[in-house]
Design an enzyme around this catalytic site. Structure first.
Site, PDB file in Angstrom:
ATOM      1  N   PHE A 250      26.261  30.848  28.233  1.00  0.00           N
ATOM      2  CA  PHE A 250      26.380  31.283  26.710  1.00  0.00           C
ATOM      3  C   PHE A 250      25.813  32.596  26.776  1.00  0.00           C
ATOM      4  O   PHE A 250      25.181  33.233  25.768  1.00  0.00           O
ATOM      5  CB  PHE A 250      25.221  30.404  26.313  1.00  0.00           C
ATOM      6  CG  PHE A 250      25.472  28.743  26.285  1.00  0.00           C
ATOM      7  CD1 PHE A 250      26.167  28.171  25.809  1.00  0.00           C
ATOM      8  CD2 PHE A 250      24.208  28.344  27.157  1.00  0.00           C
ATOM      9  CE1 PHE A 250      26.576  26.815  26.287  1.00  0.00           C
ATOM     10  CE2 PHE A 250      24.627  26.744  27.427  1.00  0.00           C
ATOM     11  CZ  PHE A 250      25.802  26.138  26.915  1.00  0.00           C
ATOM     12  N   GLY A 477      31.806  25.018  31.811  1.00  0.00           N
ATOM     13  CA  GLY A 477      31.697  23.668  31.427  1.00  0.00           C
ATOM     14  C   GLY A 477      32.711  23.597  30.095  1.00  0.00           C
ATOM     15  O   GLY A 477      32.812  22.536  29.426  1.00  0.00           O
ATOM     16  N   THR A 478      33.364  24.566  29.883  1.00  0.00           N
ATOM     17  CA  THR A 478      34.237  24.723  28.640  1.00  0.00           C
ATOM     18  C   THR A 478      35.487  24.112  28.934  1.00  0.00           C
ATOM     19  O   THR A 478      36.079  23.547  27.770  1.00  0.00           O
ATOM     20  CB  THR A 478      34.382  26.287  28.480  1.00  0.00           C
ATOM     21  OG1 THR A 478      34.835  26.834  29.900  1.00  0.00           O
ATOM     22  CG2 THR A 478      33.288  27.071  27.744  1.00  0.00           C
ATOM     23  N   ALA A 520      40.399  31.480  27.968  1.00  0.00           N
ATOM     24  CA  ALA A 520      41.741  30.757  27.752  1.00  0.00           C
ATOM     25  C   ALA A 520      42.766  31.727  27.331  1.00  0.00           C
ATOM     26  O   ALA A 520      43.850  31.698  27.859  1.00  0.00           O
ATOM     27  CB  ALA A 520      41.479  29.729  26.554  1.00  0.00           C
ATOM     28  N   LYS A 643      40.574  17.652  23.867  1.00  0.00           N
ATOM     29  CA  LYS A 643      39.052  16.966  24.235  1.00  0.00           C
ATOM     30  C   LYS A 643      38.116  18.335  24.396  1.00  0.00           C
ATOM     31  O   LYS A 643      37.189  18.435  23.659  1.00  0.00           O
ATOM     32  CB  LYS A 643      39.152  16.182  25.337  1.00  0.00           C
ATOM     33  CG  LYS A 643      37.938  15.767  25.989  1.00  0.00           C
ATOM     34  CD  LYS A 643      38.003  14.699  26.952  1.00  0.00           C
ATOM     35  CE  LYS A 643      37.749  13.309  26.544  1.00  0.00           C
ATOM     36  NZ  LYS A 643      37.640  12.254  27.711  1.00  0.00           N
ATOM     37  N   THR A 644      38.507  19.001  25.209  1.00  0.00           N
ATOM     38  CA  THR A 644      37.831  20.363  25.750  1.00  0.00           C
ATOM     39  C   THR A 644      37.643  21.149  24.530  1.00  0.00           C
ATOM     40  O   THR A 644      36.374  21.735  24.264  1.00  0.00           O
ATOM     41  CB  THR A 644      38.023  21.026  26.864  1.00  0.00           C
ATOM     42  OG1 THR A 644      39.531  21.747  26.418  1.00  0.00           O
ATOM     43  CG2 THR A 644      38.173  20.107  28.183  1.00  0.00           C
ATOM     44  N   GLN A 648      34.230  22.107  22.504  1.00  0.00           N
ATOM     45  CA  GLN A 648      33.686  23.437  22.129  1.00  0.00           C
ATOM     46  C   GLN A 648      33.179  23.747  20.912  1.00  0.00           C
ATOM     47  O   GLN A 648      32.285  24.302  20.721  1.00  0.00           O
ATOM     48  CB  GLN A 648      34.440  24.511  22.592  1.00  0.00           C
ATOM     49  CG  GLN A 648      34.883  24.581  24.132  1.00  0.00           C
ATOM     50  CD  GLN A 648      34.150  25.751  24.555  1.00  0.00           C
ATOM     51  OE1 GLN A 648      33.217  26.239  24.204  1.00  0.00           O
ATOM     52  NE2 GLN A 648      34.124  25.531  25.932  1.00  0.00           N
ATOM     53  N   GLY A 712      40.415  32.361  21.477  1.00  0.00           N
ATOM     54  CA  GLY A 712      39.415  31.481  22.164  1.00  0.00           C
ATOM     55  C   GLY A 712      38.500  30.963  21.152  1.00  0.00           C
ATOM     56  O   GLY A 712      38.372  31.180  19.922  1.00  0.00           O
ATOM     57  N   GLU A 715      32.936  30.567  20.849  1.00  0.00           N
ATOM     58  CA  GLU A 715      31.470  30.974  20.279  1.00  0.00           C
ATOM     59  C   GLU A 715      31.817  30.707  18.458  1.00  0.00           C
ATOM     60  O   GLU A 715      30.998  30.759  18.000  1.00  0.00           O
ATOM     61  CB  GLU A 715      31.447  32.651  20.453  1.00  0.00           C
ATOM     62  CG  GLU A 715      31.212  32.437  21.777  1.00  0.00           C
ATOM     63  CD  GLU A 715      31.388  34.101  22.380  1.00  0.00           C
ATOM     64  OE1 GLU A 715      30.172  34.676  22.310  1.00  0.00           O
ATOM     65  OE2 GLU A 715      32.392  34.707  22.764  1.00  0.00           O
TER      66      GLU A 715
HETATM   67 MO1  MOS Z   1      29.564  35.052  25.313  1.00  0.00          MO
HETATM   68  S1  MOS Z   1      27.497  35.501  24.518  1.00  0.00           S
HETATM   69  O1  MOS Z   1      30.523  36.595  24.930  1.00  0.00           O
HETATM   70  O2  MOS Z   1      29.125  34.765  27.124  1.00  0.00           O
END
Ligand code: MOS
Length: 762
Positions: A250, A477-478, A520, A643-644, A648, A712, A715
């Site tokens: 994170f 874990g992504t 990714a 799924k992944t 996310q 991506g 986030e």
């Molecule tokens: Mo993310 S907070 O840019 O690892």
């Protein structure tokens, strides 16, 4: 997936065959997946020693002395390192790639309570902790800077060149404000937050002569390698970093913190492998945190809702050790096409640990405040909040005056609004009740930039019909393993379960930091390129082999599917890859690939978008908030794996619930220590706090951004979600809480005729 639309941006390529299950799912649930602290090889297990990091107990000043005698006599102790006896590092000031001011026992300064000031190494962890308690540390304390609110007047510009002034991104704010008829001027605050991945920071280091090896829980194996080489002044190739699995990062594991070189230093001194794992309370301070922010937002619009002027002035805290700017004003620059725009970001120095990236740095707090201001403006204008946003829809990037590579936010608003049932919402707060609850509905926009960096990969076609794909990335874990295997399989025309993926080792081709939602989008094009090159080599083998049915053809005549090479014009003419490779010595075919953003990247801006709708229930007596339902639709380009990928986005939304209602790092105003440095007191949502989370993606490829059309998604899920919940709470109660997190006491203290009149306790 509710929508699989063909985009107008490009012909929609056939979606790749997806791995239905996580590549690493079985390894994880059976405990076979090893995390950094779990390794007990290649060294003899009995050699492993344990380090414990000792932290300062004052917020500001210096160390006068550390009496090590009792600790050194304590059972099992191998070494006690302090600034008074630690080896001087060859490089005075470590300069890792992401500049970080580390505390590696090179001086006696104390800049925050909790700063590493010593390391005890022992044969076991209990012995190390026991000895650490026997250190006698004398300090010279100076008055600490701990009163953020009281020192807002001392806010200063960041020390970076070009940042020492407001960024006047467009227009003339005064003139445009004069054209407006409706004005909003509100201040919103967000708290300090600490990343709390389930796996804490953990390192094992050992030296083989002058060569340094580490297992480290990280988002950036090649960055750690570079940092360690610089800190110990050894050749880059003499550092080997490994991290097959990361249990969440994170942003906190995107830069290397003090414990990693401290562990390596300890390993050198005791000449054994050393393990250093941070305790949960040590996650609060020495490994970065999100700064608190105060946001003064001024919006000015015409009566039909067209934004004329947007001003966003942010003041945040920074560590006295190092500047870091949380770009909370970023969404204000580019989310809406206001005529004029002015933003500023200033820092207040504090005796706290270094601030850093945390999931959606900038956009997470930025949307949490801007999208509430937009809701307040909609109310003043008596406009629907979605309509207000459409009235200033940014068809191109207003901040850089250039086109987006792809933007379908209007479709996202529409799809999410329809699924949520937004048209049935009453704009009047407090009109819907159910039993003891006030029910409210709110919405907000999600946004996060799409990033991409250079990456390299290697792919091998194996004589047994399988393939290997590797890149020096890491899986937080992504789902990195999953999409590496799937991307290689897609390019090779194979079943994705036949690909062995390998990441998390610095001897693999270099890949960027898994931060900024870029892995990714960066590594998949490199994997694909390597696979394409391997496939060409395979075709050449067939063409040059007189026994092959494809002998003498051109590489462009051939393709692969399900373990066979076939002729495009005569698909029934096939040869199995196993047979071809077997006749040719059975050696693997290997190729490297690399990919980087195109030369035209400066002529576009790439962003992801989303629309988030929230339904909350607020108990009229306890003022507890339950987020009953979140419905969101994202425009994130192509979704590589359902799924992944959806996981996310949902995980990000859960963070949004946490941002809205729970998370807050509390600092003792006298001692500067984090008061709630545990997972029982640093509140995060549990499963019971999360209602229905219903996510869709438009799945419209953004091929101007990269060949896969995928942006991506790590986030964006957190962005907008907190504001949608905040706006729903207002719609439920008529109470506007401008200070996160929205805890029951704040709702109770806020005045609203609606709630008090109807409370059963009144
Ligand atoms: Mo993310 S907070 O840019 O690892």
């Amino acid at each position: 997936m509710s929508a699989q639309q063909a985009g107008e941006d490009s012909p929609n390529p056939a979606p790749p065959r997806q791995l239905k299950e996580r590549y690493d799912g079985v390894a994880k649930v059976t405990g076979k997946a090893k995390y950094a602290a779990e390794f007990s090889e290649p060294f003899p297990r009995k050699d492993l020693a344990y380090a414990f990091m000792v932290q300062s107990t004052i917020p500001s000043g210096s160390l006068v002395s550390i009496d090590r005698s009792a600790a050194e006599r304590s059972p099992g102790v191998l070494a006690v390192l302090t600034p008074f006896n630690a080896p001087k590092l060859p490089v005075g000031k470590p300069q890792p790639p992401a500049p970080r001011t580390l505390s590696v026992l090179q001086n006696t300064d104390v800049n925050y309570n909790g700063q590493p000031v010593a390391v005890v190494v022992a044969a076991s962890l209990p012995e190390a902790i026991h000895a650490a308690r026997q250190l006698r540390i004398k300090y010279n304390q100076t008055p600490p800077k701990l009163d953020f609110k009281g020192r807002l007047g001392e806010a200063r510009w960041p020390k970076q060149p070009g940042k020492e002034q407001p960024s006047d991104t467009r227009g003339n704010i005064g003139i445009s404000r004069g054209k407006a008829t409706v004005h909003l001027d509100c201040t919103y605050t967000t708290p300090i937050q600490n990343h709390n991945p389930m796996e804490p920071h953990a390192t094992i280091a050992w030296w083989e002569g002058e060569k340094l090896n580490v297992y480290n829980s990280t988002q950036y194996i090649s960055g750690d390698k570079q940092s360690l080489a610089r800190i110990f002044n050894i050749p880059l190739d003499d550092v080997h970093t490994q991290c097959p699995y990361t249990g969440g990062g994170f942003g906190s594991k995107g830069s290397m913190w003090s414990h990693v070189p401290l562990c390596a230093m300890a390993a050198k001194i005791v000449n054994r492998p050393v393990k250093l794992v941070l305790e949960r309370d040590q996650m609060f301070g020495p490994v970065g945190q999100r700064p608190t922010t105060v946001n003064k937002i001024q919006l000015a619009a015409t009566s039909d809702g067209k934004l004329m002027a947007m001003q966003h002035d942010v003041v945040m805290h920074a560590s006295v050790m190092e500047d870091f700017t949380e770009h909370a004003a970023s969404p204000t620059k580019s989310l809406y096409a206001s005529e004029a725009n002015l933003v500023s970001e200033k820092l207040v120095d504090m005796n706290l640990g270094v601030t850093t990236f945390m999931r959606a740095p900038g956009e997470a707090p930025g949307t949490a405040v801007l999208e509430v201001a937009m809701d307040e403006l909609a109310e003043k204008l008596k406009m629907d909040p979605v309509q207000l946003r459409l009235a200033s829809y940014a068809e191109k990037d207003p901040s850089h005056d250039r086109p987006w590579t792809s933007k379908h936010l209007t479709e996202a608003y529409k799809q999410a609004a329809d699924r949520f049932g937004w048209s049935k919402r009453s704009a009047q707060p407090g009109t819907v009740t159910e039993g003891n609850d006030f029910i409210g509905y709110g919405m907000a926009t999600a946004t996060y930039p799409a990033n991409r960096s250079a990456a390299q990969a290697v792919v091998r076609i194996l004589p047994n019909g399988r393939a290997f794909a590797g890149t020096g990335s890491q899986d937080l874990g992504t789902g990195t393993y999953t999409i590496v295997a799937q991307t290689a399989a897609d390019a090779l025309g194979m079943d994705p379960t036949l690909v062995d993926a390998r990441i998390g080792d610095s001897t693999l081709p270099k890949a960027p930091v898994s931060g900024g939602s870029q892995s990714a989008a960066s590594i998949c094009p490199a994997i694909r390129e390597a696979a394409m090159q391997a496939k060409l080599k395979l075709f050449e083998l067939a063409i040059n082999d007189p026994q092959s049915p494809h002998h003498g053809l051109k590489t462009t005549d051939l393709d692969t599917r399900d373990g066979k090479i076939f002729q495009k014009s005569r698909p029934s003419h096939t040869e199995s890859i196993i047979a071809l490779m077997g006749r040719n010595g059975g050696k693997p075919i290997e190729a490297n690939g690399s990919a980087e953003p195109g030369e035209d990247k400066e002529s576009y801006t790439s962003h992801s978008w989303g629309a988030v709708f929230a339904e909350v229930a607020v108990d009229r007596d306890t003022h507890m908030v339950k987020v009953r339902r979140i419905v969101a639709t994202y425009d994130i380009g192509s979704l590589i794996n359902n799924k992944t990928g959806l996981n996310q986005l949902m995980g990000g939304i859960v963070w949004g619930v946490s941002f809205a209602l729970h998370e807050e790092t509390l600092i003792d105003p006298v001692y500067g220590r984090t008061v709630n440095e545990s997972l029982s007191e640093y509140h995060v949502p549990t499963n019971a706090d999360i209602g229905v989370v219903d996510v869709t993606v438009l799945n419209i490829p953004d091929t101007k951004f990269n060949p896969l059309g995928a942006r991506g998604i790590g986030e964006i899920g957190i962005t907008g979600a907190a504001a949608a919940i905040n706006n729903a709470i207002y719609n439920a109660t008529g109470k506007r809480i401008r200070d996160y997190p929205i805890t029951p006491d704040k709702i109770m203290e806020a005045k609203s005729s609606i709630m008090e009149e109807k409370s059963s306790l009144a």
